[in-house]
Design a protein around this motif. Sequence first.
Motif, PDB file in Angstrom:
ATOM      1  N   LEU A  48       0.840  -1.203   0.000  1.00 24.97           N
ATOM      2  CA  LEU A  48       0.000   0.000   0.000  1.00 24.97           C
ATOM      3  C   LEU A  48       0.867   1.241   0.000  1.00 24.97           C
ATOM      4  N   LEU A  49       0.760   2.070  -1.041  1.00 27.56           N
ATOM      5  CA  LEU A  49       1.556   3.280  -1.147  1.00 27.56           C
ATOM      6  C   LEU A  49       0.718   4.530  -1.089  1.00 27.56           C
ATOM      7  N   VAL A  50      -0.590   4.363  -1.252  1.00 26.23           N
ATOM      8  CA  VAL A  50      -1.455   5.539  -1.246  1.00 26.23           C
ATOM      9  C   VAL A  50      -2.002   5.769   0.130  1.00 26.23           C
ATOM     10  N   LEU A  51      -2.409   6.984   0.368  1.00 30.06           N
ATOM     11  CA  LEU A  51      -2.957   7.348   1.678  1.00 30.06           C
ATOM     12  C   LEU A  51      -4.353   6.811   1.835  1.00 30.06           C
ATOM     13  N   LEU A  52      -4.622   6.306   3.015  1.00 39.34           N
ATOM     14  CA  LEU A  52      -5.981   5.903   3.332  1.00 39.34           C
ATOM     15  C   LEU A  52      -6.710   7.054   3.952  1.00 39.34           C
ATOM     16  N   ASN A  58     -15.030  12.636  16.406  1.00 40.42           N
ATOM     17  CA  ASN A  58     -13.995  13.532  15.909  1.00 40.42           C
ATOM     18  C   ASN A  58     -12.722  13.285  16.705  1.00 40.42           C
ATOM     19  N   ALA A  59     -11.577  13.303  16.022  1.00 42.04           N
ATOM     20  CA  ALA A  59     -10.304  13.052  16.695  1.00 42.04           C
ATOM     21  C   ALA A  59      -9.278  14.085  16.243  1.00 42.04           C
ATOM     22  N   PHE A  60      -8.572  14.658  17.194  1.00 41.31           N
ATOM     23  CA  PHE A  60      -7.470  15.566  16.896  1.00 41.31           C
ATOM     24  C   PHE A  60      -6.176  14.765  17.032  1.00 41.31           C
ATOM     25  N   VAL A  61      -5.400  14.722  15.953  1.00 42.75           N
ATOM     26  CA  VAL A  61      -4.229  13.842  15.917  1.00 42.75           C
ATOM     27  C   VAL A  61      -2.988  14.618  15.488  1.00 42.75           C
ATOM     28  N   VAL A  62      -1.832  14.103  15.901  1.00 41.74           N
ATOM     29  CA  VAL A  62      -0.532  14.676  15.531  1.00 41.74           C
ATOM     30  C   VAL A  62       0.379  13.535  15.090  1.00 41.74           C
ATOM     31  N   ARG A  63       1.447  13.879  14.395  1.00 46.75           N
ATOM     32  CA  ARG A  63       2.463  12.879  14.087  1.00 46.75           C
ATOM     33  C   ARG A  63       3.179  12.466  15.380  1.00 46.75           C
ATOM     34  N   THR A 113      -2.988  13.516   4.300  1.00 49.71           N
ATOM     35  CA  THR A 113      -1.796  13.694   3.475  1.00 49.71           C
ATOM     36  C   THR A 113      -0.967  14.869   3.971  1.00 49.71           C
ATOM     37  N   ALA A 114      -1.655  15.960   4.276  1.00 50.81           N
ATOM     38  CA  ALA A 114      -0.956  17.154   4.756  1.00 50.81           C
ATOM     39  C   ALA A 114      -0.247  16.889   6.080  1.00 50.81           C
ATOM     40  N   LEU A 115      -0.876  16.112   6.953  1.00 52.16           N
ATOM     41  CA  LEU A 115      -0.249  15.794   8.230  1.00 52.16           C
ATOM     42  C   LEU A 115       0.973  14.906   8.032  1.00 52.16           C
ATOM     43  N   GLN A 116       0.835  13.867   7.243  1.00 55.72           N
ATOM     44  CA  GLN A 116       1.963  12.974   7.004  1.00 55.72           C
ATOM     45  C   GLN A 116       3.115  13.708   6.312  1.00 55.72           C
ATOM     46  N   GLY A 117       2.789  14.620   5.397  1.00 57.17           N
ATOM     47  CA  GLY A 117       3.801  15.362   4.656  1.00 57.17           C
ATOM     48  C   GLY A 117       4.356  16.575   5.389  1.00 57.17           C
ATOM     49  N   LYS A 118       3.906  16.813   6.611  1.00 56.40           N
ATOM     50  CA  LYS A 118       4.375  17.891   7.481  1.00 56.40           C
ATOM     51  C   LYS A 118       3.971  19.283   7.001  1.00 56.40           C
ATOM     52  N   ALA A 119       2.955  19.341   6.141  1.00 57.17           N
ATOM     53  CA  ALA A 119       2.404  20.641   5.778  1.00 57.17           C
ATOM     54  C   ALA A 119       1.618  21.218   6.943  1.00 57.17           C
ATOM     55  N   PHE A 140       0.028   5.437   9.453  1.00 59.85           N
ATOM     56  CA  PHE A 140       1.144   6.356   9.626  1.00 59.85           C
ATOM     57  C   PHE A 140       1.534   6.564  11.086  1.00 59.85           C
ATOM     58  N   GLY A 141       0.909   5.825  11.991  1.00 53.61           N
ATOM     59  CA  GLY A 141       1.292   5.915  13.388  1.00 53.61           C
ATOM     60  C   GLY A 141       0.992   7.258  14.022  1.00 53.61           C
ATOM     61  N   PHE A 142      -0.061   7.929  13.546  1.00 57.91           N
ATOM     62  CA  PHE A 142      -0.452   9.196  14.162  1.00 57.91           C
ATOM     63  C   PHE A 142      -0.883   8.961  15.614  1.00 57.91           C
TER      64      PHE A 142
END
Length: 330
Positions: A13-17, A160-165, A229-235, A251-253
Amino acid sequence: MRTPRLLVLGSTLLVLLAACTSSGGASSAPSAAASAEATAAESSAPASAEPASAAALPPIRIGSDNFYESKLMGEIYAQVLEANGYTVERKFGLGSRQERIPTMDAGQIDLVPEYVGSGLGFYDKTKISGDGQANAAALQAAIASKGLTVLGISPGQDTNAFVVRKDTSDNLKLTKMSDLAAVQDQLKWGLPSDCDTNPLCSGALKDYGITYPPKQRSALGACDVPMATALQGKAIDLAELCSTQPAIVQFGFVTLEDDKHTQPAENIAPIVRDDYLAKVDKTAFAALLDAASAKMTTDELTKLGVEVAVNQKDVAEVAKTWLTAQGLVK
């Protein structure tokens, strides 16, 4: 909040879920408005009843919000009704709740799947709770004057969930929402476009002393691919996702604990216009949809989310396979 379930996503799997599934544990009892009718319908109009004549049934317009899970639930309700003789017009992807509610109020759709906590919060944030049945009853009271009825709730729910890397969590020692206020100026915030007017977003953050500086805020769709995607990419450094969104696991958020309990139980239920119910056998109609809702657990929502978001299957195909497996359609 529930502990995220580990999902085997596959090494290729290479695409974002992206999936907005749900967190469980709330009551699966039908809503107050539908419980007596659903009980009677167990003997008089089971979900497996022979379809009525399509000519005798008025067509129904089913809407949804603009994220996949809402569309999936709308499709499940649509296919159950079609299997029992109804003609369905799909009006999925209407937008956020703020856009969808006026559409229903104007009589442009007859039925929509709703999350009873957020639905109630739209009208009265002070009444929301962690009890799905209580939220459904309070939502019914809030919308009765608009000519709308809440049918039975699902045992499965979505919060609703607030998540971080993980690197952000480790570096800033973030494990719960109350940790955010002291470092809010150091974060790039990813929040839904309707956050400013949504009491479960901006209102919840204010409860934690958070104002999310405008220049550090990106408006993105909640529970959708671009946000994750923005979270994983650090945007962005923090995102509002859905509590069992597969991307959280992939992604282990880190899901921050809602230690002030600002988010309600989010069991799913159909909301139907009373003027439509007046045209059909309300007891039999409610029994069909309540039977589908009753089968939708948190585990099932999570599995269906993987099918749509990870395996990229068509929503209608996923709905049909699930309904067939549950014995709700042939």
